[in-house]
Design a protein around this motif. Structure first.
Motif, short mmCIF file in Angstrom:
data_model
loop_
_atom_site.label_atom_id
_atom_site.label_comp_id
_atom_site.label_asym_id
_atom_site.label_seq_id
_atom_site.Cartn_x
_atom_site.Cartn_y
_atom_site.Cartn_z
N LEU A 61 5.53 9.24 -11.83
CA LEU A 61 4.63 9.53 -10.90
C LEU A 61 5.02 9.26 -9.60
O LEU A 61 5.47 8.13 -9.05
N LYS A 62 5.28 10.36 -8.70
CA LYS A 62 6.02 10.18 -7.49
C LYS A 62 5.08 10.81 -6.38
O LYS A 62 4.03 11.16 -6.40
N SER A 95 5.88 4.70 -12.46
CA SER A 95 5.83 5.09 -10.85
C SER A 95 6.94 4.77 -10.39
O SER A 95 7.97 4.07 -10.71
#
Length: 232
Positions: A61-62, A95
């Motif tokens: 998750l960028k 994340s």
């Protein structure tokens, strides 16, 4: 060698679900864990380096519009922003967590990223109509990018971006890529110079370059110490 060619065949067949077409793909070797990391813009796949069997898949998750360069630093996987100075680690919640305090934006486009003695380095890069000809490194105490000092007796190399690099013991080499025109125009010119940097005396040296054409393709032949390297 058979495993290597098998790897080249198997990796494109790994299913990640919805992966954007044309997204960047990276392959990182984690020698301590004996794993190969196949990294897309959205997924991380861990493979056993011996059997090439899949160990696990993890989402990434960028931030939006974030292109990264993955590396192993101190046994940890980190993600370095390709255009700026942001550096992230992947959390257990998938994340990307930022681990540095700098504020460098769009100034390191096309810079070379590498690890030396557990320190994260960058060389060159382009941004804001200028081009870098020096090293920066991520300082452990401040978690900020600093300019790596060189000897006052050293000559200065050209600025370059999108170049090829080699690390050989205490030396760093770069060649190829592009440089800016000295006329002040924003035109990219092909770089035909080869430079080396000695990390012991902190001096740059200009090296020679030989070009050879084989069946219409241009090969760069460079002699480094007693080793021969060539690139297309």
């Amino acid at each position: 060698m058979k495993q290597f060619f098998h790897l080249l065949y198997v990796l494109p067949l790994i299913s990640f679900g919805q992966v954007e077409q044309g997204s960047n793909i990276h392959l990182v070797v984690d020698s301590l864990k004996n794993q190969l990391l196949y990294i897309s813009q959205d997924f991380l796949v861990r493979l056993d380096a011996t059997t090439l069997s899949k160990i696990g898949v993890q989402k990434i998750l960028k931030p939006r519009n974030f292109d990264f360069h993955p590396l192993i630093k101190k046994n940890k996987l980190i993600f370095v922003e390709e255009k700026g100075g942001d550096v992230f680690e992947l959390s257990k919640k998938d994340s990307l967590v930022r681990i540095e305090n700098s504020n460098i934006k769009n100034f390191l486009i096309g810079s070379a990223v590498f690890i030396k003695k557990d320190t994260l380095f960058r060389h060159g890069g382009y941004g804001y109509w200028s081009q870098s000809n020096f090293f920066t490194y991520l300082a452990e105490q401040t978690k900020e990018w600093e300019v790596y000092p060189i000897s006052n007796m050293s000559i200065k190399p050209i600025g370059v971006h999108n170049h090829l690099t080699l690390n050989d013991n205490f030396r760093f080499y770069f060649f190829g890529g592009h440089k800016l025109s000295h006329t002040g125009l924003r035109n990219n010119m092909s770089n035909d110079e080869v430079w080396s940097f000695d990390f012991q005396n902190r001096k740059w040296s200009f090296l020679t370059l030989r070009l050879k054409y084989v069946r219409g393709k241009c090969f760069f032949f460079i002699t480094l110490l007693k080793n021969n390297y060539f690139f297309t």
